[in-house]
Enzyme design. Sequence first.
Site, PDB file in Angstrom:
ATOM      1  N   ARG A 151       6.657  -2.072   5.352  1.00 29.43           N
ATOM      2  CA  ARG A 151       6.061  -3.316   5.862  1.00 29.43           C
ATOM      3  C   ARG A 151       4.944  -3.058   6.883  1.00 29.43           C
ATOM      4  O   ARG A 151       4.199  -3.981   7.216  1.00 29.43           O
ATOM      5  CB  ARG A 151       7.129  -4.199   6.500  1.00 29.43           C
ATOM      6  CG  ARG A 151       8.089  -4.790   5.469  1.00 29.43           C
ATOM      7  CD  ARG A 151       9.048  -5.780   6.106  1.00 29.43           C
ATOM      8  NE  ARG A 151       9.856  -6.457   5.097  1.00 29.43           N
ATOM      9  CZ  ARG A 151      10.982  -5.974   4.588  1.00 29.43           C
ATOM     10  NH1 ARG A 151      11.440  -4.813   4.983  1.00 29.43           N
ATOM     11  NH2 ARG A 151      11.641  -6.660   3.674  1.00 29.43           N
ATOM     12  N   HIS A 168       6.715   5.994   1.725  1.00 26.82           N
ATOM     13  CA  HIS A 168       6.031   6.582   2.873  1.00 26.82           C
ATOM     14  C   HIS A 168       6.763   7.870   3.221  1.00 26.82           C
ATOM     15  O   HIS A 168       7.740   8.242   2.535  1.00 26.82           O
ATOM     16  CB  HIS A 168       5.989   5.597   4.048  1.00 26.82           C
ATOM     17  CG  HIS A 168       7.333   5.001   4.364  1.00 26.82           C
ATOM     18  ND1 HIS A 168       8.381   5.738   4.865  1.00 26.82           N
ATOM     19  CD2 HIS A 168       7.803   3.738   4.218  1.00 26.82           C
ATOM     20  CE1 HIS A 168       9.416   4.968   5.050  1.00 26.82           C
ATOM     21  NE2 HIS A 168       9.114   3.746   4.646  1.00 26.82           N
ATOM     22  N   LYS A 202      16.828   4.196   9.884  1.00 25.77           N
ATOM     23  CA  LYS A 202      16.073   3.009  10.304  1.00 25.77           C
ATOM     24  C   LYS A 202      16.807   1.724   9.904  1.00 25.77           C
ATOM     25  O   LYS A 202      16.872   0.773  10.663  1.00 25.77           O
ATOM     26  CB  LYS A 202      14.652   2.998   9.746  1.00 25.77           C
ATOM     27  CG  LYS A 202      13.841   1.862  10.389  1.00 25.77           C
ATOM     28  CD  LYS A 202      12.420   1.878   9.982  1.00 25.77           C
ATOM     29  CE  LYS A 202      12.226   1.284   8.621  1.00 25.77           C
ATOM     30  NZ  LYS A 202      12.500  -0.180   8.574  1.00 25.77           N
ATOM     31  N   HIS A 213      10.624   7.997   3.124  1.00 19.46           N
ATOM     32  CA  HIS A 213      11.239   8.172   1.797  1.00 19.46           C
ATOM     33  C   HIS A 213      11.101   9.619   1.330  1.00 19.46           C
ATOM     34  O   HIS A 213      12.027  10.187   0.768  1.00 19.46           O
ATOM     35  CB  HIS A 213      10.546   7.293   0.745  1.00 19.46           C
ATOM     36  CG  HIS A 213      10.670   5.825   0.987  1.00 19.46           C
ATOM     37  ND1 HIS A 213       9.589   5.032   1.301  1.00 19.46           N
ATOM     38  CD2 HIS A 213      11.734   5.000   0.924  1.00 19.46           C
ATOM     39  CE1 HIS A 213       9.981   3.783   1.430  1.00 19.46           C
ATOM     40  NE2 HIS A 213      11.273   3.727   1.208  1.00 19.46           N
TER      41      HIS A 213
END
Length: 289
Positions: free
Chosen positions: A186, A34, A148, A37
């Site tokens: 996720r 996403h 994160k 990254h």
Amino acid sequence: MIVVQSIEEARINISAVRKKDAVISFVPTMGALHNGHLSLIRKAKSESSFCVMSIFVNRIQFNDTSDFDKYPRDYDHDLALAEIAGCDMVFLPDDTIMYHDHHTFVIPEFLDEHLCGAARPGHFRGVCTVVTKLFNIIQPDIAFFGQKDIQQAIILKKMAIDLNIPVEIVIAPIVRENDGLAMSSRNVHLSPDQRKRSVSLFGALRRAEELIKSGEQSSSLIEREAREFITREGIPDRIDYISIVDMHTLHPVDTIRGKCVLALAVFFGATRLIDNMIIDMETSPQCVY
Ligand code: PAF
């Protein structure tokens, strides 16, 4: 962009690049890329001459096999995105390549006693083992991890120091959706209703920031406010933890001083979301989330 699957091919390409005196950067991932990254790849590329990304869904870091089984996988899409972001080489091994007849593990201590380390037994043993192997295969000068997964980034930073692995570890900022939800592979598992409610994690961080900036330093009070906020606004299925820890020890603190982290892990259905905010009290209170 080169795509290699075997350790031998990875080593051949890396040693050819090394001969040109290149600075090699590395972004380890489990795929399902996403924007978080992609921002790591862009940052890695801007600080090096050769950027390597790995994609490997590391079975041994999942303490829940259904989480491993349903982890999103779309390698063709990932490769296309990595190339656009400027990646030079992708290492895409499989389970047999990484763990054939494997009996040696890297186990962190102390820093894994709280937060995800307590909630997911064995998780950081899996992370430290795979990242050590990947560091030994790629031998990067600099490696990038997202804020994160702050406990992961801090544990890996300390692992590199403790095991004398010659790599600089950079912790890059959290990338968020427009409404504040931290990007995560996720998130695709959230139903539309859960997706709306999941913004409560970000809301709780902002509420905590307000309290801290107004002078509050009691961890239990801030944790309680964050918990009430998420319970009210998010109606989650379960709060795994909401905790303020010292940023160097990752152990809970009663009073916020120096550098701390407010970390959250919350379930919406079977989907577990994490988020955090770094609190820096060294000058005037600063919150980075
Ligand atoms: O953060 C991740 O995606 C994984 O934990 C990592 C660092 C790639 C190790 O498998």
